[in-house]
Design a protein around this motif. Structure first.
Motif, PDB file in Angstrom:
ATOM      1  N   ALA A   1       1.002  -1.263   0.084  1.00 42.07           N
ATOM      2  CA  ALA A   1       0.117  -0.215   0.114  1.00 42.07           C
ATOM      3  C   ALA A   1       0.814   1.390   0.087  1.00 42.07           C
ATOM      4  CB  ALA A   1      -0.934  -0.143   1.419  1.00 42.07           C
TER       5      ALA A   1
ATOM      6  N   SER B   1       2.077   3.006  -2.448  1.00 38.76           N
ATOM      7  CA  SER B   1       1.600   4.020  -3.389  1.00 38.76           C
ATOM      8  C   SER B   1       0.250   4.490  -3.030  1.00 38.76           C
ATOM      9  CB  SER B   1       1.429   3.299  -4.867  1.00 38.76           C
ATOM     10  OG  SER B   1       0.603   4.128  -5.284  1.00 38.76           O
ATOM     11  N   GLU B   2       0.111   5.978  -3.021  1.00 41.88           N
ATOM     12  CA  GLU B   2      -1.114   6.586  -2.598  1.00 41.88           C
ATOM     13  C   GLU B   2      -2.222   6.395  -3.466  1.00 41.88           C
ATOM     14  OE1 GLU B   2       1.690   7.879  -3.410  1.00 41.88           O
ATOM     15  OE2 GLU B   2       1.327   9.817  -4.359  1.00 41.88           O
ATOM     16  N   HIS B   3      -1.918   5.510  -4.570  1.00 44.77           N
ATOM     17  CA  HIS B   3      -2.769   5.184  -5.774  1.00 44.77           C
ATOM     18  C   HIS B   3      -3.342   3.681  -5.336  1.00 44.77           C
ATOM     19  CE1 HIS B   3      -1.534   8.654  -7.887  1.00 44.77           C
ATOM     20  NE2 HIS B   3      -0.349   8.024  -8.192  1.00 44.77           N
ATOM     21  N   ALA B   4      -2.928   3.104  -4.385  1.00 45.45           N
ATOM     22  CA  ALA B   4      -3.611   1.800  -4.054  1.00 45.45           C
ATOM     23  C   ALA B   4      -4.956   2.034  -3.360  1.00 45.45           C
ATOM     24  CB  ALA B   4      -2.450   1.172  -2.797  1.00 45.45           C
ATOM     25  N   VAL B   5      -5.992   1.095  -3.935  1.00 45.33           N
ATOM     26  CA  VAL B   5      -7.145   1.611  -3.941  1.00 45.33           C
ATOM     27  C   VAL B   5      -7.520   1.215  -2.312  1.00 45.33           C
ATOM     28  CG1 VAL B   5      -7.757   1.232  -6.199  1.00 45.33           C
ATOM     29  CG2 VAL B   5      -8.080  -0.654  -4.547  1.00 45.33           C
TER      30      VAL B   5
ATOM     31  N   ARG C   1      -7.650   7.478  -0.105  1.00 44.31           N
ATOM     32  CA  ARG C   1      -7.014   6.568  -1.208  1.00 44.31           C
ATOM     33  C   ARG C   1      -8.427   6.430  -2.143  1.00 44.31           C
ATOM     34  NH1 ARG C   1      -2.769   3.447  -0.577  1.00 44.31           N
ATOM     35  NH2 ARG C   1      -1.812   3.465   1.451  1.00 44.31           N
TER      36      ARG C   1
ATOM     37  N   THR D   1      -4.333  -3.430  -6.335  1.00 50.14           N
ATOM     38  CA  THR D   1      -5.117  -2.931  -7.605  1.00 50.14           C
ATOM     39  C   THR D   1      -4.628  -1.210  -7.182  1.00 50.14           C
ATOM     40  OG1 THR D   1      -6.595  -4.553  -7.662  1.00 50.14           O
ATOM     41  CG2 THR D   1      -7.000  -2.320  -8.526  1.00 50.14           C
ATOM     42  N   GLU D   2      -4.328  -0.541  -8.179  1.00 45.29           N
ATOM     43  CA  GLU D   2      -4.097   0.810  -8.046  1.00 45.29           C
ATOM     44  C   GLU D   2      -4.984   1.786  -9.020  1.00 45.29           C
ATOM     45  OE1 GLU D   2      -0.069   2.219  -8.219  1.00 45.29           O
ATOM     46  OE2 GLU D   2       0.692   0.770  -6.726  1.00 45.29           O
ATOM     47  N   ARG D   3      -5.406   2.844  -8.767  1.00 45.91           N
ATOM     48  CA  ARG D   3      -6.157   3.575  -9.463  1.00 45.91           C
ATOM     49  C   ARG D   3      -5.578   4.962  -9.454  1.00 45.91           C
ATOM     50  NH1 ARG D   3     -12.644   3.543  -9.439  1.00 45.91           N
ATOM     51  NH2 ARG D   3     -12.574   2.268 -10.943  1.00 45.91           N
TER      52      ARG D   3
END
Ligand SMILES: NC(=O)c1ccc[n+]([C@@H]2O[C@H](COP(=O)([O-])OP(=O)(O)OC[C@H]3O[C@@H](n4cnc5c(N)ncnc54)[C@H](O)[C@@H]3O)[C@@H](O)[C@H]2O)c1
Length: 399
Positions: free
Chosen positions: A170, A172-176, A223, A235-237
């Motif tokens: 987690a 990355s701050e893009h991890a959902v 997030r 998953t990232e977004r």
């Protein structure tokens, strides 16, 4: 193997990452542990996502599937229910399974809270069923070997223990914002997720914990919302609506073991550079052992020689003389993998069913972990040392 092979009907609830891993592992058991005389059969699985149910039938070989976990629990050919659904479902499903007289394997943390863990354990106790909980890391051959060395006194009385699980899933701050980041769905964050493994490992290697003082921190407070039907863990977004993280990213704990050993336990899901560093290091009066899942087929070992000299660590590769290695590979330094640790733990579970014997990583071990988690939560609030209480002693069951 003596006697006929015993069939065990398995129902799995939750066909995400762990549902697949568990199902594949059951299928491996007769090949890796023929001496156990067990043939697990994938009878039926449940998931609320149709694509996952279909994949479970076509690729894993389940005979049937349902969108309702109750159909799994009530199925007459299911002897054991394996709960690999998200944490908020553990209590309801595991309790219903035990009450239906089914043996229960539940992934950690076995409920969202210590209270839910204890309630599942009480239901299983009342039903007299065999249980298992997903503390797979302690089943790694080189961890089992470290424990043997400690038991035989090779390292002397333990004075220090350091356990940690540093993961970057987690970071990355893009991890959902999956269920893992929401107190309502997961319960605690890193305390329930990564620290369940860390605490169980500390119990296994260094024994019961008497008292803790702990802190916690959430580094990424918001997030992106999770897409509906996708994997949840990696998953990232980028962009889109976001929501609040409501449980902790980091946990740090100072611990006092009942033996007198002193230690630290740490876990983080957003740390840089470590992806899956589930690790331990312990020092005794006459030696030390160090293990890291990222190099799971090695044990770093330091031992006094006959003259009493201690000259640092040597690397010992996993080999046929270490527990469970020969079940997978005939030669030294031909290593096992993550999924192999689950084959070993699930083999212990189904073997326990056949032999009518509770193994070491059942709900008793989970209650012992929950008691420590309870004390850690109390320490977050009080800012002080908190006592774990008596039930921590249950952790020291033998494999
Ligand atoms: N021991 C380990 O190393 C380890 C590793 C990862 C996860 N886990 C644990 O395993 C559990 C599952 O984690 P995961 O990573 O597989 O999660 P995941 O989100 O990938 O999978 C969960 C699955 O449950 C399904 N589900 C949701 N609601 C359902 C319902 N009402 N009925 C049936 N199915 C439903 C989802 O559709 C999904 O397929 C968690 O408790 C987690 O803590 C353990």
């Amino acid at each position: 193997m003596s006697g006929p092979v015993k069939r065990i009907g398995v129902g799995v609830v939750g066909m995400g990452w762990m549902g697949g891993v568990h199902s594949r592992s059951y299928l491996q058991i007769p090949q890796r542990f023929p001496e156990a005389g067990v043939q697990p059969e994938l009878v039926i699985c449940a998931d609320d996502v149709a694509a996952r149910r279909q994949a479970a039938e076509s690729t894993l070989g389940f005979a049937a599937s349902s969108d309702d976990w109750r159909v799994v629990v009530e199925h007459p050919d299911v002897d054991a229910v394996d709960v690999t659904a998200p944490n908020w479902l553990h209590h309801e499903i595991a309790t219903a399974a035990a009450q239906a007289g089914k043996h229960v394997f539940c992934e950690k943390p076995a409920g969202r809270t210590p209270e839910e863990t204890r309630a599942i354990a009480a239901a299983a106790d009342a039903a007299g069923v065999v249980t298992g909980v997903g503390y797979n890391y302690r089943w790694a051959p080189m961890v089992q070997y470290a424990r043997q060395l400690i038991e035989s006194g090779d390292l002397g009385a333990l004075t220090h223990y350091r356990g940690r699980f540093f993961a970057g899933y987690a970071r990355s701050e893009h991890a959902v914002l999956s269920w893992r980041f929401q107190e309502e769905h997961a319960g605690a964050g890193t305390l329930g997720d990564l620290m369940s493994h860390v605490i169980d490992m500390a119990h296994f290697i260094a024994g019961p914990i008497d008292a803790v003082v702990a802190n916690q921190k959430t580094f990424i407070a918001e997030r992106p919302l999770a897409p509906e039907v996708e994997g949840t863990h990696f998953t990232e977004r980028v962009g889109g609506p976001s929501g609040a993280v409501t449980n902790e990213d980091y946990v740090g704990v100072l611990v006092r073991f009942a033996s007198g050993a002193q230690g630290t336990l740490e876990g983080c899901r957003v740390i840089a550079a470590h992806d899956c560093q589930m690790a331990l290091e312990t020092n005794g009066r006459r030696g030390a052992a160090s293990w890291d899942f990222e190099r799971m087929n090695e044990l770093r070992l330091a031992r006094e020689d006959a003259a009493g000299n201690l000259r640092g660590f040597q690397v010992v590769p996993s080999g046929p003389d270490h527990p469970f290695h020969l079940n997978f590979n005939p030669g030294p330094a031909i290593g096992l993998s993550y999924e192999d640790t689950l084959v070993i733990e699930l083999h212990d579970f189904v073997r326990g069913i056949v032999e009518g014997k509770q193994g070491p990583t059942g709900l008793g071990a989970a209650v012992a972990v929950a008691d420590v988690q309870d004390a850690i939560r109390r320490s977050w609030r009080s800012g002080s040392w908190e006592s774990v209480g008596d039930t921590g002693a249950a952790a020291r069951t033998e494999p």
